[in-house]
Structure formats: C-alpha cells, structure tokens
Design a protein around this motif. Sequence first.
Motif, mmCIF file in Angstrom:
data_model
loop_
_atom_site.group_PDB
_atom_site.id
_atom_site.type_symbol
_atom_site.label_atom_id
_atom_site.label_comp_id
_atom_site.label_asym_id
_atom_site.label_seq_id
_atom_site.Cartn_x
_atom_site.Cartn_y
_atom_site.Cartn_z
ATOM 1 N N ASN A 32 -62.350 29.999 12.112
ATOM 2 C CA ASN A 32 -62.685 30.436 13.466
ATOM 3 C C ASN A 32 -63.631 31.636 13.422
ATOM 4 O O ASN A 32 -64.624 31.680 14.146
ATOM 5 C CB ASN A 32 -61.419 30.782 14.248
ATOM 6 N N GLN A 33 -63.324 32.597 12.562
ATOM 7 C CA GLN A 33 -64.187 33.772 12.423
ATOM 8 C C GLN A 33 -65.573 33.372 11.905
ATOM 9 O O GLN A 33 -66.600 33.862 12.386
ATOM 10 C CB GLN A 33 -63.558 34.797 11.486
ATOM 11 N N ARG A 36 -67.564 31.652 14.656
ATOM 12 C CA ARG A 36 -68.044 32.590 15.674
ATOM 13 C C ARG A 36 -69.235 33.407 15.173
ATOM 14 O O ARG A 36 -70.245 33.545 15.865
ATOM 15 C CB ARG A 36 -66.909 33.502 16.119
ATOM 16 N N SER A 37 -69.116 33.962 13.967
ATOM 17 C CA SER A 37 -70.206 34.803 13.465
ATOM 18 C C SER A 37 -71.423 33.969 13.056
ATOM 19 O O SER A 37 -72.565 34.369 13.313
ATOM 20 C CB SER A 37 -69.732 35.683 12.309
ATOM 21 N N SER A 40 -73.345 32.851 16.081
ATOM 22 C CA SER A 40 -73.833 33.976 16.875
ATOM 23 C C SER A 40 -75.200 34.474 16.394
ATOM 24 O O SER A 40 -75.961 35.044 17.179
ATOM 25 C CB SER A 40 -72.819 35.120 16.823
#
Length: 82
Positions: A32-33, A36-37, A40
């Motif tokens: 998940n991290q 997201r990064s 982004s």
Amino acid sequence: MSENLVLDLSMQFAINIVNLCETLKGKNSLTNQLLRSGTSIGANIREANYARSKADFVAKLKISLQECNETEYWLELLFETN
C-alpha cells in the motif's frame, strides 16, 4: 509518446508499480505504501506543469523527488524482507 519524456517515464513507472503491487501477496501494508508513493511521483510532475509560479513548479518537483526517495525505501524494504 508525448513531448514530455519525464511525464512518459513517470507514467510507465507508475504502471510498473501498480503491476508489481498486484502480484505481491501478504505484504499489504508495504505494498500500500509502495503503491501510494510510486504513483504519486508522476502525479506531482503532472501537477508541476500547471504551477502558478516558478517557485510552485520547483516545489512540486521537489515533492516528486521526495516521493521517489520514499518509493526507493519501500522497494528496498520489500526486497530485504523477501
């Protein structure tokens, strides 16, 4: 391919990150991290194209660079934890 190589490469990187995260099982918080990064980066580069000023443009690109660094961290952590 567009006229902006950075946008093209960041989009392809985001696609690769999404595909990688889809294949990983059992590491939900890490993936998940990473998702997201990793996605982004391109979003911030695209946002920089519509900056209100030169300072805003630079700030958006610095955020993108920070996301690159964070993405590298999550990739290293995933690699080290097999």
